[in-house]
Design a protein around this motif. Structure first.
Motif, PDB file in Angstrom:
ATOM      1  N   ALA A 109      -5.809  -5.721   1.721  1.00 52.81           N
ATOM      2  CA  ALA A 109      -5.451  -5.475   0.324  1.00 52.81           C
ATOM      3  C   ALA A 109      -4.649  -6.612  -0.294  1.00 52.81           C
ATOM      4  O   ALA A 109      -4.863  -6.966  -1.442  1.00 52.81           O
ATOM      5  N   SER A 144      -6.303  -1.165   2.134  1.00 52.81           N
ATOM      6  CA  SER A 144      -4.872  -1.134   2.396  1.00 52.81           C
ATOM      7  C   SER A 144      -4.698  -0.517   3.780  1.00 52.81           C
ATOM      8  O   SER A 144      -5.407  -0.897   4.706  1.00 52.81           O
ATOM      9  N   TYR A 179      -3.649  -0.260  -3.275  1.00 53.15           N
ATOM     10  CA  TYR A 179      -2.823  -0.074  -2.082  1.00 53.15           C
ATOM     11  C   TYR A 179      -2.900   1.351  -1.531  1.00 53.15           C
ATOM     12  O   TYR A 179      -2.084   1.733  -0.696  1.00 53.15           O
ATOM     13  N   SER A 206      -9.134  -1.095  -2.291  1.00 57.20           N
ATOM     14  CA  SER A 206      -8.938   0.205  -1.649  1.00 57.20           C
ATOM     15  C   SER A 206      -9.326   1.369  -2.553  1.00 57.20           C
ATOM     16  O   SER A 206      -9.905   2.354  -2.101  1.00 57.20           O
TER      17      SER A 206
END
Length: 215
Positions: A109, A144, A179, A206
Protein backbone atom coordinates in the motif's frame (compact mmCIF):
# COMPACT_ATOMS: atom_id res chain seq x y z
CA UNK A 1 -7.10 -17.05 -24.23
CA UNK A 2 -7.73 -20.81 -24.33
CA UNK A 3 -4.01 -21.61 -24.47
CA UNK A 4 -2.58 -19.14 -21.96
CA UNK A 5 0.70 -20.17 -20.37
CA UNK A 6 1.80 -18.50 -17.15
CA UNK A 7 4.97 -17.97 -15.14
CA UNK A 8 4.71 -17.52 -11.36
CA UNK A 9 7.48 -16.50 -8.96
CA UNK A 10 6.65 -16.81 -5.28
CA UNK A 11 4.25 -19.76 -5.17
CA UNK A 12 5.36 -20.67 -1.64
CA UNK A 13 4.12 -17.37 -0.19
CA UNK A 14 0.70 -16.39 1.12
CA UNK A 15 -0.58 -14.54 -1.96
CA UNK A 16 1.58 -16.49 -4.41
CA UNK A 17 0.15 -19.80 -3.23
CA UNK A 18 -3.38 -18.50 -3.78
CA UNK A 19 -2.43 -17.19 -7.22
CA UNK A 20 -1.16 -20.67 -8.06
CA UNK A 21 -4.39 -22.22 -6.82
CA UNK A 22 -6.48 -19.85 -8.95
CA UNK A 23 -4.37 -20.39 -12.07
CA UNK A 24 -4.52 -24.18 -11.81
CA UNK A 25 -8.31 -23.99 -11.47
CA UNK A 26 -8.66 -21.67 -14.48
CA UNK A 27 -9.74 -23.62 -17.60
CA UNK A 28 -8.22 -20.95 -19.87
CA UNK A 29 -4.73 -21.62 -18.47
CA UNK A 30 -2.98 -24.54 -20.15
CA UNK A 31 0.31 -24.49 -18.20
CA UNK A 32 1.78 -22.89 -15.10
CA UNK A 33 5.56 -22.65 -14.71
CA UNK A 34 6.37 -21.98 -11.05
CA UNK A 35 9.82 -20.67 -10.15
CA UNK A 36 10.86 -21.61 -6.63
CA UNK A 37 13.92 -21.89 -4.43
CA UNK A 38 12.71 -25.29 -3.27
CA UNK A 39 10.38 -28.04 -4.57
CA UNK A 40 6.66 -27.51 -4.09
CA UNK A 41 4.60 -30.10 -2.19
CA UNK A 42 2.06 -30.11 -5.01
CA UNK A 43 1.54 -32.01 -8.22
CA UNK A 44 -0.88 -31.05 -10.97
CA UNK A 45 -1.11 -31.88 -14.69
CA UNK A 46 -0.76 -28.19 -15.59
CA UNK A 47 2.06 -27.41 -13.16
CA UNK A 48 5.77 -27.51 -13.88
CA UNK A 49 8.04 -26.48 -11.01
CA UNK A 50 11.46 -25.03 -11.79
CA UNK A 51 13.83 -24.98 -8.80
CA UNK A 52 16.09 -22.00 -9.48
CA UNK A 53 18.64 -19.62 -8.05
CA UNK A 54 17.03 -16.21 -8.59
CA UNK A 55 20.44 -14.54 -8.75
CA UNK A 56 21.37 -16.75 -11.73
CA UNK A 57 18.18 -17.54 -13.60
CA UNK A 58 18.30 -20.06 -16.44
CA UNK A 59 16.51 -19.49 -19.74
CA UNK A 60 12.81 -19.36 -18.94
CA UNK A 61 10.01 -21.00 -20.95
CA UNK A 62 7.93 -18.72 -23.20
CA UNK A 63 4.76 -17.58 -21.45
CA UNK A 64 1.92 -15.12 -21.92
CA UNK A 65 1.78 -13.76 -18.37
CA UNK A 66 4.09 -13.50 -15.37
CA UNK A 67 3.05 -13.04 -11.75
CA UNK A 68 5.63 -11.62 -9.34
CA UNK A 69 4.85 -12.57 -5.75
CA UNK A 70 8.30 -13.02 -4.22
CA UNK A 71 8.61 -11.41 -0.82
CA UNK A 72 10.11 -11.75 2.63
CA UNK A 73 10.65 -9.70 5.78
CA UNK A 74 13.86 -8.17 7.09
CA UNK A 75 13.57 -10.42 10.14
CA UNK A 76 13.39 -13.58 8.02
CA UNK A 77 15.92 -12.35 5.45
CA UNK A 78 18.39 -11.31 8.13
CA UNK A 79 19.42 -7.94 6.72
CA UNK A 80 18.25 -5.10 4.52
CA UNK A 81 20.53 -6.33 1.73
CA UNK A 82 19.07 -9.83 1.90
CA UNK A 83 15.53 -8.40 1.93
CA UNK A 84 16.30 -6.28 -1.14
CA UNK A 85 17.76 -9.31 -2.91
CA UNK A 86 14.36 -11.01 -2.72
CA UNK A 87 11.78 -8.23 -2.92
CA UNK A 88 13.57 -6.12 -5.52
CA UNK A 89 16.34 -7.99 -7.29
CA UNK A 90 14.69 -11.42 -7.66
CA UNK A 91 11.34 -10.04 -8.83
CA UNK A 92 13.01 -7.72 -11.32
CA UNK A 93 15.27 -10.51 -12.60
CA UNK A 94 12.23 -12.67 -13.35
CA UNK A 95 10.46 -9.81 -15.12
CA UNK A 96 13.52 -9.18 -17.28
CA UNK A 97 14.12 -12.85 -18.08
CA UNK A 98 10.51 -13.68 -18.86
CA UNK A 99 9.07 -13.41 -22.36
CA UNK A 100 5.62 -12.44 -21.06
CA UNK A 101 4.27 -9.03 -21.97
CA UNK A 102 1.60 -9.08 -19.26
CA UNK A 103 2.76 -8.74 -15.66
CA UNK A 104 1.03 -8.91 -12.29
CA UNK A 105 2.89 -7.68 -9.19
CA UNK A 106 2.15 -8.09 -5.50
CA UNK A 107 3.39 -4.80 -4.02
CA UNK A 108 2.32 -2.86 -0.92
CA UNK A 109 0.00 0.00 0.00
CA UNK A 110 2.69 2.52 0.90
CA UNK A 111 5.13 1.67 -1.90
CA UNK A 112 7.13 4.79 -2.73
CA UNK A 113 10.67 4.99 -4.06
CA UNK A 114 11.18 8.22 -2.10
CA UNK A 115 9.90 6.88 1.22
CA UNK A 116 12.07 7.19 4.31
CA UNK A 117 10.90 3.71 5.32
CA UNK A 118 13.14 1.05 3.82
CA UNK A 119 10.39 -1.52 3.15
CA UNK A 120 8.16 0.99 1.36
CA UNK A 121 11.12 2.40 -0.57
CA UNK A 122 12.16 -1.00 -1.95
CA UNK A 123 8.59 -1.76 -2.99
CA UNK A 124 8.37 1.60 -4.74
CA UNK A 125 11.70 1.13 -6.50
CA UNK A 126 10.50 -2.19 -7.90
CA UNK A 127 7.27 -0.62 -9.14
CA UNK A 128 9.22 2.15 -10.87
CA UNK A 129 11.65 -0.32 -12.46
CA UNK A 130 8.76 -2.35 -13.88
CA UNK A 131 6.94 0.77 -15.10
CA UNK A 132 10.05 1.64 -17.12
CA UNK A 133 9.82 -1.65 -19.02
CA UNK A 134 7.82 -2.15 -22.19
CA UNK A 135 4.89 -4.31 -21.13
CA UNK A 136 1.49 -4.58 -22.78
CA UNK A 137 0.00 -4.60 -19.29
CA UNK A 138 1.39 -4.05 -15.80
CA UNK A 139 -1.07 -4.71 -12.98
CA UNK A 140 0.15 -3.68 -9.53
CA UNK A 141 -1.74 -4.84 -6.45
CA UNK A 142 -1.07 -2.60 -3.45
CA UNK A 143 -2.65 -4.37 -0.47
CA UNK A 144 -2.42 -2.93 3.01
CA UNK A 145 -2.48 -5.44 5.88
CA UNK A 146 -2.97 -8.92 4.43
CA UNK A 147 -5.55 -11.11 6.13
CA UNK A 148 -5.08 -14.87 5.87
CA UNK A 149 -3.50 -17.78 7.67
CA UNK A 150 0.17 -18.58 7.09
CA UNK A 151 0.04 -21.79 9.13
CA UNK A 152 0.32 -24.03 6.05
CA UNK A 153 3.32 -22.09 4.75
CA UNK A 154 5.68 -23.18 7.51
CA UNK A 155 6.47 -19.52 8.14
CA UNK A 156 6.89 -17.93 11.57
CA UNK A 157 3.85 -16.01 12.75
CA UNK A 158 4.36 -12.29 12.29
CA UNK A 159 3.90 -10.45 15.57
CA UNK A 160 2.83 -7.24 13.87
CA UNK A 161 0.11 -9.01 11.93
CA UNK A 162 -1.04 -10.92 15.04
CA UNK A 163 -1.52 -7.62 16.87
CA UNK A 164 -2.76 -5.49 14.00
CA UNK A 165 -5.22 -7.87 12.31
CA UNK A 166 -7.98 -7.81 14.99
CA UNK A 167 -7.61 -4.04 15.38
CA UNK A 168 -7.64 -3.47 11.62
CA UNK A 169 -10.75 -5.60 11.16
CA UNK A 170 -12.55 -3.58 13.84
CA UNK A 171 -11.57 -0.17 12.53
CA UNK A 172 -11.46 -0.99 8.81
CA UNK A 173 -14.49 1.21 7.94
CA UNK A 174 -12.69 4.21 9.47
CA UNK A 175 -9.38 3.70 7.66
CA UNK A 176 -8.54 5.51 4.39
CA UNK A 177 -9.44 3.24 1.48
CA UNK A 178 -5.88 2.53 0.39
CA UNK A 179 -5.00 1.30 3.89
CA UNK A 180 -7.91 -1.01 4.58
CA UNK A 181 -6.98 -4.63 5.37
CA UNK A 182 -7.70 -7.11 2.61
CA UNK A 183 -7.73 -10.87 2.35
CA UNK A 184 -4.81 -12.48 0.55
CA UNK A 185 -7.32 -14.46 -1.50
CA UNK A 186 -8.88 -11.22 -2.76
CA UNK A 187 -5.46 -9.97 -3.89
CA UNK A 188 -4.74 -13.20 -5.74
CA UNK A 189 -8.16 -13.28 -7.37
CA UNK A 190 -7.98 -9.65 -8.48
CA UNK A 191 -4.60 -10.13 -10.15
CA UNK A 192 -5.58 -13.35 -11.92
CA UNK A 193 -8.80 -11.76 -13.16
CA UNK A 194 -7.23 -8.46 -14.27
CA UNK A 195 -3.89 -9.34 -15.87
CA UNK A 196 -5.20 -11.34 -18.89
CA UNK A 197 -7.20 -8.45 -20.38
CA UNK A 198 -5.57 -5.31 -18.94
CA UNK A 199 -3.89 -2.66 -21.06
CA UNK A 200 -1.19 -0.32 -19.83
CA UNK A 201 -0.72 0.38 -16.13
CA UNK A 202 -3.42 -0.71 -13.68
CA UNK A 203 -3.01 -0.08 -9.93
CA UNK A 204 -5.27 -2.00 -7.57
CA UNK A 205 -5.26 -0.27 -4.18
CA UNK A 206 -6.58 -1.98 -1.05
CA UNK A 207 -10.03 -0.40 -1.36
CA UNK A 208 -10.37 -1.66 -4.93
CA UNK A 209 -9.17 -5.10 -3.86
CA UNK A 210 -11.70 -5.19 -1.04
CA UNK A 211 -14.45 -4.03 -3.39
CA UNK A 212 -13.59 -6.70 -5.98
CA UNK A 213 -13.81 -9.35 -3.27
CA UNK A 214 -17.47 -8.48 -2.72
CA UNK A 215 -18.45 -9.26 -6.30
Amino acid sequence: MSTRTVLLAGATGLVGGLILEALLADPTVSAVHALSRRPLPLQHPKLEVHVVDFSQLPALPPTDEVYLALGTTIKVAGSQAAFRAVDFEANLAVARAASARRVGLVSAAAANAKSAIFYNRVKGELEDALKAMDFTALVIAQPSLLLGSRAHLQQPRRLGEMIASPIARLFAPLLPGAYRPVSARAVARALVNTVPTANGLVVLTSDLLVKSDRH
